[in-house]
Design an enzyme around this catalytic site. Structure first.
Site, PDB file in Angstrom:
ATOM      1  N   GLU A  59       0.787  -1.281  -0.081  1.00 25.34           N
ATOM      2  CA  GLU A  59      -0.124  -0.084  -0.045  1.00 25.34           C
ATOM      3  C   GLU A  59       0.960   1.163   0.091  1.00 25.34           C
ATOM      4  O   GLU A  59       1.934   1.243   0.886  1.00 25.34           O
ATOM      5  CB  GLU A  59      -0.765  -0.011   1.027  1.00 25.34           C
ATOM      6  CG  GLU A  59      -1.976   1.065   1.033  1.00 25.34           C
ATOM      7  CD  GLU A  59      -2.952   1.034   2.207  1.00 25.34           C
ATOM      8  OE1 GLU A  59      -2.877   0.576   3.330  1.00 25.34           O
ATOM      9  OE2 GLU A  59      -3.978   1.675   2.108  1.00 25.34           O
ATOM     10  N   GLY A 116       2.930   1.701  10.914  1.00 26.96           N
ATOM     11  CA  GLY A 116       2.853   0.632  12.101  1.00 26.96           C
ATOM     12  C   GLY A 116       2.578  -0.579  11.904  1.00 26.96           C
ATOM     13  O   GLY A 116       3.176  -1.694  12.458  1.00 26.96           O
ATOM     14  N   ASN A 127      -2.865  -6.717   5.276  1.00 26.93           N
ATOM     15  CA  ASN A 127      -2.813  -7.579   4.191  1.00 26.93           C
ATOM     16  C   ASN A 127      -3.827  -9.049   4.603  1.00 26.93           C
ATOM     17  O   ASN A 127      -3.643  -9.185   5.924  1.00 26.93           O
ATOM     18  CB  ASN A 127      -1.443  -8.464   3.902  1.00 26.93           C
ATOM     19  CG  ASN A 127      -0.256  -7.295   3.914  1.00 26.93           C
ATOM     20  OD1 ASN A 127      -0.410  -6.471   3.171  1.00 26.93           O
ATOM     21  ND2 ASN A 127       0.609  -7.451   4.687  1.00 26.93           N
ATOM     22  N   GLU A 168      -5.898  -3.534  12.638  1.00 26.05           N
ATOM     23  CA  GLU A 168      -5.686  -4.185  11.393  1.00 26.05           C
ATOM     24  C   GLU A 168      -6.808  -5.418  11.354  1.00 26.05           C
ATOM     25  O   GLU A 168      -7.168  -5.459  10.190  1.00 26.05           O
ATOM     26  CB  GLU A 168      -4.392  -4.774  11.364  1.00 26.05           C
ATOM     27  CG  GLU A 168      -3.177  -3.822  11.750  1.00 26.05           C
ATOM     28  CD  GLU A 168      -3.267  -2.809  10.742  1.00 26.05           C
ATOM     29  OE1 GLU A 168      -3.532  -3.005   9.483  1.00 26.05           O
ATOM     30  OE2 GLU A 168      -2.779  -1.493  10.939  1.00 26.05           O
ATOM     31  N   GLU A 220      -9.613   4.069   6.708  1.00 24.87           N
ATOM     32  CA  GLU A 220      -8.731   4.354   7.761  1.00 24.87           C
ATOM     33  C   GLU A 220      -9.440   4.832   8.937  1.00 24.87           C
ATOM     34  O   GLU A 220      -9.306   4.498  10.267  1.00 24.87           O
ATOM     35  CB  GLU A 220      -7.616   4.883   7.573  1.00 24.87           C
ATOM     36  CG  GLU A 220      -6.855   4.435   6.482  1.00 24.87           C
ATOM     37  CD  GLU A 220      -6.038   3.211   6.877  1.00 24.87           C
ATOM     38  OE1 GLU A 220      -6.065   2.796   8.408  1.00 24.87           O
ATOM     39  OE2 GLU A 220      -5.435   2.322   6.332  1.00 24.87           O
TER      40      GLU A 220
HETATM   41 ZN    ZN Z   1      -5.294   1.148   8.889  1.00 20.81          ZN
END
Ligand code: ZN
Length: 848
Positions: free
Chosen positions: A134, A269, A273, A306, A328
């Site tokens: 990304e 951070g 995936n 995540e 996000e």
């Molecule tokens: Zn994120």
């Protein structure tokens, strides 16, 4: 017609399934690849255009529906990171199979398919390979349609040395030794239909924990040898949050297994995936017995963030990078929700107020941007990974959730995910789903927050039995041209009248509104509960009434907002500095960690702005507030106190020993640190960072040497980071010189060096030297550091608060514009402008 957007791919050919076979050579830092891509050709073409960067094409061919095969030639367009595959015959519509053989490099820039190095427990240097795709770096690992809307199925095969572990997004279904080569082929199952930026390959000597089952999915934590035991905590929050999201979204986890993998060199951070989430070590590996509460919280946050992405981002993905906030902001919102349920004693939504404040700091600038912002070229996407996308985005979602009600909000989210699973969506699709399921005007409300930059300052006045509320855009710089921008502001109001308490929620859409109350108002809190993304400014009488009952009339989060809002209007020149300092004096009895954080952060800011005399006056006042608070808490932990109180003790002592320069505190901290060195159990873990920061602040050459050794020999990622950043907090210039050298001599990983540099820029005693060092080593830093870290490193310039330094900073960046971070750079420079303007405005105030 020439292509208007040459950096975007044509949609004449659509990939459906990739079969990718990669053979990395860790020692040579190269890889060989073969891929077969099953395509739908939609109209007759002689060319196929796809993305590729730093790849060498060997052979290209395309096999048609009738079995005929054509060889292709390749033209590279390095500017747009594209490869044009030319065929001598026309490829007619239908299903085609494209075959490409290629070579690539394992780079050291922490993007694409890259190398990471570490020392094993025997001290031997080892290499592993990992990916970070990304936003647009999958094209460095295999030729592909590298835009989020080209979703496809991926089947990966990795050919690796027999002793190595290979991980990819889906389960390994076969491992076949390749006789005579010392290698094996690890074949992975098909993934779900997903975007290229979510593909991952990880190869190296990894050790994994035993799996924990979440539904049918085994969840494991992986680390380089010697660190597996640090994965237990992450596995706990990992399995908790995965199950939590499964219930919340009402959709099963979309992967067939979940690996959480710590990579020694990692630019951000973590990366979501699908099924193979990669992390920097500090965000995944932690020793529960030694780490502070804040360090544990960071691991819990990142892991649940995540995991939330497995649905929000991976299952449903934004169409293009302008919609990044959909990924996000939601993952950040969901991260809080899960951690808050997991450990209610951490009061995660209250500490989120600190993150909200960080977003409001940037969003009060002229150079801010709306949450959703046009992104044309893919490289502009890099600039979107900031507090506005994550923290402001999450804040406005929280505000909406509180306004609509948590259950109604969740139902809307479920509808949105169901409707767009395995596909892509845009912001408008989310409002459709929310409005359909809640019958509330979510779109009008949210459009004002998503597509408009900034946020309002709500002024509150009393008028008989009513309150008059008015909104106006908040700006730190008062230079005359503040736009007339209005928001749909959910107002959460709590007021005490003669008749008692009254609460109500209303929507302020106009510039001004009148709220009638049953009786004369004694006091009122606007933004009750603290969920609103706006600031409040009370008229004199209302402010006095609140000050008269700070601890009884206001919740901790409301006190935080009060302090933070008054500080912001002070910095903006709307409130006199002396009023703010007087407000701080009232916080002597404060017991809440977040309120103290607001106070301490503002004093750090003042320290960077003040000249010496002012600094001494600030120190004296701070001692007057901090000493009684520390006396109440004591230096040692008490039976039955909460983890937050333990953390608070550390923060207060750190502030007293550094910002407030309290000599007795410094002596005591150094003594305690000496005891801790002899016996690590002698000091409560949440106090250790305070002692380390005070020893560095007052430190000499011997202390430096000790910390340097501790950084080099640390047993956990947290300890390593703690001592590394302590090296940036020393004040003697000859010691700082050594720290600066570390940022470029290879001793500090490039994932950390830029942030160490930033911390030295923010160290008032070292800032000038740090700035001249950064200028001298600029081109070296650009070459060494990950691209995304450069604008973040440059944030340190906000500490260079003198008129001369500011002029020099502007001059320098005019000559050396920062690629991939123009907006952030503009914001850093404006923040510096705000600080220098305040310095000039205040220079005769608060002299000791
Ligand atoms: Zn994120």
């Amino acid at each position: 017609m020439p292509n208007q957007k040459p950096y975007r791919l044509p949609t004449t050919v659509i990939p459906e399934r990739y079969a990718i076979r990669l053979t990395p050579d860790l020692a040579a830092a190269t890889f060989a690849g073969e891929e077969r891509v099953f395509l739908q050709v939609r109209e007759p073409v002689r060319q196929i255009v796809l993305n590729a960067a730093e790849l060498e094409f060997q052979t290209v061919s395309a096999k048609g529906p009738d079995g005929a095969s054509f060889l292709g030639t390749v033209t590279l367009d390095s500017e747009n990171e594209q490869a044009v595959l030319n065929f001598s015959e026309t490829l007619n519509p239908g299903t085609w199979e494209l075959q490409i053989a290629f070579l690539g490099i394992l780079n050291d820039k922490l993007h694409g398919f890259y190398r990471s190095t570490y020392k094993d427990p025997k001290g031997q240097e080892k290499v592993l390979a990992s990916t970070q795709f990304e936003s647009t770096d999958a094209r460095r690992a295999f030729p592909c349609w590298d835009e989020p809307a080209f979703k496809a199925v991926f089947q990966v095969t990795l050919v690796v040395d027999l002793g190595l572990t290979a991980i990819s997004n889906a389960r390994a279904i076969r491992e076949m030794p390749l006789s005579g080569t010392g290698k094996k082929a690890v074949v992975f199952a098909d993934t779900i239909k997903m975007s290229t930026y979510l593909v991952a390959f990880i190869v190296g000597e990894f050790e994994g924990t035993d799996p924990v089952m979440v539904g049918n999915a085994p969840l494991r934590v992986w680390a380089v040898p010697g660190k597996r035991h640090l994965g237990k905590f992450a596995q706990e929050i990992g399995s908790f949050s995965l199950a939590f999201f499964w219930r919340y979204y009402g959709i099963p986890y979309p992967g067939d297994k979940l690996d959480l993998i710590a990579i020694p060199d990692f630019a951000s951070g973590a990366m979501e995936n699908l099924g193979a989430i990669t992390f920097r070590e500090t965000a995944l590996l932690v020793d529960e017995k030694k780490a502070t509460r804040a360090e544990l919280e960071r691991v819990a946050d990142v892991v649940s963030h995540e995991n939330a992405h497995m649905w929000f981002g991976d299952l449903v993905t934004m169409k293009w990078w302008n919609g990044l906030w959909l990924n996000e902001a939601f993952a950040t919102f969901m991260e809080m929700l899960a951690v808050d349920v997991w450990k209610p004693e951490w009061r995660r939504w209250e500490s989120f107020t600190v993150s909200r404040a960080a977003a409001m700091q940037v969003d009060g600038l002229k150079s801010t941007r709306p949450i959703e912002f046009p992104v044309e070229k893919p490289e502009e996407a890099a600039g979107m990974f900031d507090v506005l996308t994550y923290e402001k985005g999450a804040s406005v979602l929280r505000m909406l959730e509180q306004y609509l009600g948590a259950d109604k909000f969740r139902d809307g989210i479920r509808l949105y995910l169901c409707r767009h699973e395995y596909a892509n969506a845009e912001t408008t699709d989310l409002w459709d789903a929310l409005e359909e399921s809640t019958h509330e005007p979510a779109r009008a409300l949210m459009d004002s927050w998503i597509f408009q930059a900034g946020y309002p300052l709500i002024s509150v006045e009393k008028s008989g039995r009513s309150l008059i509320l008015s909104q106006r855009l908040f700006r730190y710089l008062q230079d005359g041209d503040i736009p007339n921008r209005q928001f749909h502001v959910p107002i959460f109001l709590r007021a005490e009248t003669k008749g008692g308490l009254s609460q109500q929620t209303l929507l302020l859409k106009d510039a001004q509104t009148r709220v009638d109350l049953p009786d004369d108002v004694n006091w009122a809190v606007v933004n009750a509960g603290g969920h609103g993304f706006y600031r409040v400014r009370y008229s004199g009488d209302l402010m006095e009434a609140l000050k008269g009952g700070l601890q009884t009339r206001l919740l901790p989060v409301e006190r935080f907002n009060l302090v933070n809002d008054v500080w912001a209007t002070t910095l903006a020149g709307l409130t006199p500095l002396t009023d703010y300092v007087d407000l701080l004096e009232l916080l002597r009895d404060e017991t809440d960690i977040n309120v103290w954080t607001a106070l301490i952060m503002s004093c750090h800011h003042l320290h960077r702005i003040f000249h010496d005399q002012q600094d001494r006056a600030l120190q004296e006042r701070l001692r007057g507030i901090l000493l009684p608070a520390i006396d109440r808490l004591g230096w040692s932990p008490k039976e039955g106190e909460s983890e937050l109180q333990r953390q608070l003790r550390g923060e207060l002592i750190a502030a007293l020993g550094t910002l407030a320069e309290d000599k007795a505190c410094q002596t005591r901290a150094r003594e305690l640190y000496a005891e801790y060195e002899k016996d690590p159990t002698a000091v409560e873990r949440n106090l250790v960072p305070a002692l380390v920061s005070i020893v560095a602040h007052t430190g000499n050459g011997a202390d430096y040497e000790k910390f340097y050794t501790k950084f080099k020999t640390a047993k956990t990622p947290q300890e390593e980071t703690r001592y590394l950043f302590a090296l940036g907090a020393f004040r003697r210039l000859e010691l700082i010189e050594r720290t600066l050298t570390l940022t470029v001599n290879g001793e500090v990983r490039t994932q950390n060096a830029p942030y160490l540099m930033r911390s030295v820029l923010l160290n008032k005693d070292a800032r000038e030297r740090a700035w001249s060092f950064m200028k001298d080593h600029w081109s070296e830093m650009l070459r060494l550091y990950p691209d995304n870290s450069i604008p973040r490193m440059c944030e340190g310039v906000v500490g260079l608060v003198t008129r001369e330094l500011e002029a020099d900073v502007r001059e320098f960046f005019k000559k050396h514009p920062v690629k991939q971070g123009a907006k952030q750079m503009e914001q850093h420079l404006e923040r510096l402008r705000v600080a220098v303007a305040a310095k000039e405005r205040w220079q005769d105030l608060l002299r000791g």
